[in-house]
Design an enzyme around this catalytic site. Structure first.
Site, PDB file in Angstrom:
ATOM      1  N   LYS A 150     -32.515 -30.128  49.638  1.00 44.36           N
ATOM      2  CA  LYS A 150     -33.418 -31.422  49.275  1.00 44.36           C
ATOM      3  C   LYS A 150     -32.340 -32.194  49.021  1.00 44.36           C
ATOM      4  O   LYS A 150     -32.762 -33.369  48.903  1.00 44.36           O
ATOM      5  CB  LYS A 150     -34.576 -31.097  50.386  1.00 44.36           C
ATOM      6  CG  LYS A 150     -36.438 -32.210  50.998  1.00 44.36           C
ATOM      7  CD  LYS A 150     -35.254 -32.654  52.151  1.00 44.36           C
ATOM      8  CE  LYS A 150     -35.737 -33.526  52.347  1.00 44.36           C
ATOM      9  NZ  LYS A 150     -34.958 -34.040  54.209  1.00 44.36           N
TER      10      LYS A 150
ATOM     11  N   SER B  68      -8.722 -46.306  54.978  1.00 47.39           N
ATOM     12  CA  SER B  68      -9.892 -45.365  54.800  1.00 47.39           C
ATOM     13  C   SER B  68     -10.656 -45.988  56.650  1.00 47.39           C
ATOM     14  O   SER B  68      -9.932 -45.925  57.376  1.00 47.39           O
ATOM     15  CB  SER B  68     -10.254 -45.134  53.906  1.00 47.39           C
ATOM     16  OG  SER B  68     -10.896 -43.815  53.767  1.00 47.39           O
TER      17      SER B  68
END
Length: 262
Positions: free
Chosen positions: A143, A91
């Site tokens: 948000k 990764s």
């Protein structure tokens, strides 16, 4: 007197005449500053003709992994870089290595896991049992995306998924570009698949399956140095860096909400 003289001479040779350097990327990738400093020093040191990038890392946060990857890319434009997977190159740590001139993997190493993940625990029931409720004032529909105080809405999940997808597309595009792979066949080398070293070579993620000595000899050949002298490492400093890095990484990765590549 003679002991001091020879000691000083050896240290002087190692410090001023070194023409090859080893840089380690060990453990989870959180704070890239030490690795980036080492890369910059190697880049600016005209005596250093080649760099061996030794990796044993499961990955980590996306941003620092990308930062290292592009630093290696710039370094490889000035002098050869050989990446060696001593244990795990997966990764984020694989991302960090893709622009090396060669990637060589230990026969027992684990390679791949090219993917991106975001995880947060959902603690609404625990908070409810404790008599705790959250209060939020926000501007902007998304948000509060990723909050652990309640289950995410479908819109929030879709928005977060789009961020993950965009980051993943950047990842596989860079891998395909660096490794000269067909991005249309990305499911064969990416898709978060984990490979043995030999499987990784078959799909093009590594160039050779061999030992550390082979990686060193490969760098010597690419660097065209006649008398290889490796830059000496401060063993105590290396030990302390590794110890602190591992301790900090475990804490940060446990609580961080950033995108992770591991």
């Amino acid at each position: 007197y003679f002991i001091f003289f020879f000691f000083f001479e050896d240290e002087t040779i190692a410090k001023y005449n070194a023409n090859l350097q080893k840089i380690d990327l060990i453990g989870q990738i959180i704070d890239p500053s030490k690795v980036l400093e080492d890369i910059e020093r190697a880049s600016n040191d005209s005596n250093i003709k080649g760099v061996l990038f030794v990796i044993d890392s499961p990955g980590g946060a996306v941003a620092p992994s990308v930062e290292i990857a592009y630093a290696i890319k710039e370094l490889s434009m000035k002098k050869p870089v050989v990446a060696y997977a001593s244990g795990t190159i997966a990764s984020g740590s694989y991302y960090a290595s893709i622009w090396a001139d060669k990637i060589i993997a230990n026969p027992g190493s684990i390679v791949g896991s090219i993917g991106v993940i975001m995880q947060r625990f959902e603690a609404s029931k625990i908070l409810e049992n404790l008599g705790i409720s959250s209060q939020t004032i926000k501007a902007g529909k998304y948000k509060e995306s990723g909050t652990f105080t309640r289950k995410w809405t479908n819109d929030e999940e879709q928005e977060l998924q789009s961020v993950i997808n965009s980051t993943y597309n950047m990842f596989i595009s860079d891998v395909a570009d660096a490794r000269k792979l067909d991005i249309k066949k990305h499911t064969s080398f990416a898709d978060a698949k984990i490979f043995t070293a030999y499987q990784a070579k078959d799909v093009g993620l590594v160039d050779e399956v061999a030992t550390l000595n082979f990686a060193k000899y490969s760098l010597i050949e690419l660097s065209k140095v006649e008398k290889p002298i490796w830059k000496k490492e401060d063993k105590f400093e290396k030990f302390m860096d590794k110890l602190m890095s591992q301790a900090i990484s475990k804490v940060v990765m446990s609580f961080s909400s950033s995108l992770k590549a591991y």
